[in-house]
Design a protein around this motif. Structure first.
Motif, PDB file in Angstrom:
ATOM      1  N   LEU A  91      49.424  25.942  48.775  1.00  0.00           N
ATOM      2  CA  LEU A  91      50.547  26.516  48.031  1.00  0.00           C
ATOM      3  C   LEU A  91      50.177  27.812  47.316  1.00  0.00           C
ATOM      4  N   VAL A  92      49.089  27.782  46.580  1.00  0.00           N
ATOM      5  CA  VAL A  92      48.672  28.985  45.841  1.00  0.00           C
ATOM      6  C   VAL A  92      48.113  30.026  46.801  1.00  0.00           C
ATOM      7  N   LEU A  93      47.366  29.576  47.801  1.00  0.00           N
ATOM      8  CA  LEU A  93      46.783  30.502  48.778  1.00  0.00           C
ATOM      9  C   LEU A  93      47.869  31.255  49.540  1.00  0.00           C
ATOM     10  N   ALA A  94      48.956  30.561  49.855  1.00  0.00           N
ATOM     11  CA  ALA A  94      50.044  31.196  50.600  1.00  0.00           C
ATOM     12  C   ALA A  94      50.882  32.128  49.729  1.00  0.00           C
ATOM     13  N   ASN A  95      50.716  32.014  48.416  1.00  0.00           N
ATOM     14  CA  ASN A  95      51.467  32.873  47.495  1.00  0.00           C
ATOM     15  C   ASN A  95      50.520  33.639  46.580  1.00  0.00           C
ATOM     16  N   ALA A  96      49.440  34.129  47.182  1.00  0.00           N
ATOM     17  CA  ALA A  96      48.407  34.828  46.414  1.00  0.00           C
ATOM     18  C   ALA A  96      48.952  36.053  45.690  1.00  0.00           C
ATOM     19  N   ASN A  97      50.018  36.655  46.231  1.00  0.00           N
ATOM     20  CA  ASN A  97      50.590  37.840  45.589  1.00  0.00           C
ATOM     21  C   ASN A  97      51.232  37.529  44.245  1.00  0.00           C
ATOM     22  N   TYR A  98      51.518  36.251  43.995  1.00  0.00           N
ATOM     23  CA  TYR A  98      52.113  35.868  42.710  1.00  0.00           C
ATOM     24  C   TYR A  98      51.057  35.611  41.634  1.00  0.00           C
ATOM     25  N   VAL A  99      49.821  35.394  42.050  1.00  0.00           N
ATOM     26  CA  VAL A  99      48.782  34.953  41.116  1.00  0.00           C
ATOM     27  C   VAL A  99      48.548  35.959  40.000  1.00  0.00           C
ATOM     28  N   LYS A 100      48.506  37.218  40.332  1.00  0.00           N
ATOM     29  CA  LYS A 100      48.196  38.247  39.342  1.00  0.00           C
ATOM     30  C   LYS A 100      49.434  38.772  38.623  1.00  0.00           C
ATOM     31  N   LYS A 101      50.588  38.188  38.936  1.00  0.00           N
ATOM     32  CA  LYS A 101      51.809  38.572  38.237  1.00  0.00           C
ATOM     33  C   LYS A 101      51.993  37.642  37.042  1.00  0.00           C
ATOM     34  N   VAL A 102      51.724  38.148  35.869  1.00  0.00           N
ATOM     35  CA  VAL A 102      51.754  37.331  34.657  1.00  0.00           C
ATOM     36  C   VAL A 102      53.132  36.716  34.430  1.00  0.00           C
ATOM     37  N   VAL A 103      54.169  37.439  34.839  1.00  0.00           N
ATOM     38  CA  VAL A 103      55.528  36.980  34.561  1.00  0.00           C
ATOM     39  C   VAL A 103      55.970  35.864  35.507  1.00  0.00           C
TER      40      VAL A 103
END
Length: 272
Positions: free
Chosen positions: A101-113
């Motif tokens: 789940l997190v690996l497939a959405n890695a682009n969201y990880v560094k988005k604090v919001v």
């Protein structure tokens, strides 16, 4: 380093606060799964129809199977089996997807919001949608071959809540582990197969020798499968005490999974 709230209150508040975002992501997930196909979202209906037809033919015609303690209807085994599989497939869908789940959405990880903690809710929501389609197919088939369903089917939304909590809790834990240990997805695939044959899907718990029943009852899916069969096919009402214990246990799993995810998510960006 940023810290994230892992309290039981935040576990509920996060889902409520981000409910609109969760809904939109679930909708996108469901539609995206069938994007580009000619029939589109209709496949979510045809897939369970096809599987139910296969189970009915194989178990009622080829194996001439009968459910222990049941009647003599040729379609009984298929209906009871499919009711149990609805529960298993809902959990297995979340279980298998969780490590990525997190690996497939890695682009969201560094988005604090962006609230990363809602990703398991999205996965569970999509799985729940397909489970409800399967229930609809089951009901239509039941009406066609048996008659009017039992009124206990109205209890379905309540009895499925513990399963949803169990699924999201396990998803939070595996989503976090999947970031740090990439082998988790391979292990989960094996465990899914093992779990299917160790769940009371193809047989009732009562069919086992007495000394083995406590072991099967330790399976977290066993109560949900038994309750699904009872309210859909047999018209039984779950025992309130058993349901409350199961609900409490699943709620604890959900919160522990959430707490683990919140405590470990601060290292996601470094690993990814």
């Amino acid at each position: 380093m940023q810290s994230f709230n892992a309290s039981p209150r935040e576990f509920v508040a996060s889902a409520v606060r981000n409910r609109a975002l969760i809904y939109n992501l679930v909708k996108r997930e469901v539609i995206g799964r069938y994007k580009g196909s000619m029939l589109g979202i209709l496949w979510s209906f045809f897939n369970p129809v096809f599987m139910l037809a296969v189970y009915t033919f194989v178990f009622s015609v080829v194996f001439n199977a009968r459910w222990a303690g049941g009647g003599q209807s040729k379609t009984e085994f298929a209906l009871i089996l499919f009711a149990g599989l609805i529960v298993f497939n809902l959990f297995a869908d979340c279980f298998n997807r969780a490590p990525g789940l997190v690996l497939a959405n890695a682009n969201y990880v560094k988005k604090v919001v962006f609230p990363l903690e809602i990703l398991p809710w999205v996965a569970v929501g999509a799985a729940l949608f397909h489970a409800m389609i399967s229930v609809l197919v089951w009901v239509i088939f039941y009406i066609f071959v048996v008659g009017v369903p039992h009124l206990t089917i109205l209890l379905l939304p309540i009895t499925i809540i513990p399963l949803v909590l169990l699924s999201v809790g396990v998803s939070w834990a595996l989503a976090s582990l999947g970031v740090y240990l990439r082998d988790v997805s391979q292990l989960v695939a094996v465990l899914t197969t093992v779990l299917m044959f160790l769940s009371p899907i193809f047989f009732p718990i009562e069919a086992l020798p007495e000394q083995y029943r406590p072991l099967l009852k330790m399976n977290p899916l066993a109560p949900a499968i038994a309750e699904m069969r009872d309210i859909l096919y047999f018209g039984g009402i779950p025992k309130i005490s058993s349901f409350c214990i199961y609900f409490a246990a699943c709620s604890l799993v959900a919160w522990l999974g959430f707490a683990w995810f919140q405590k470990t998510r601060k290292g996601f960006a470094d690993v990814l």
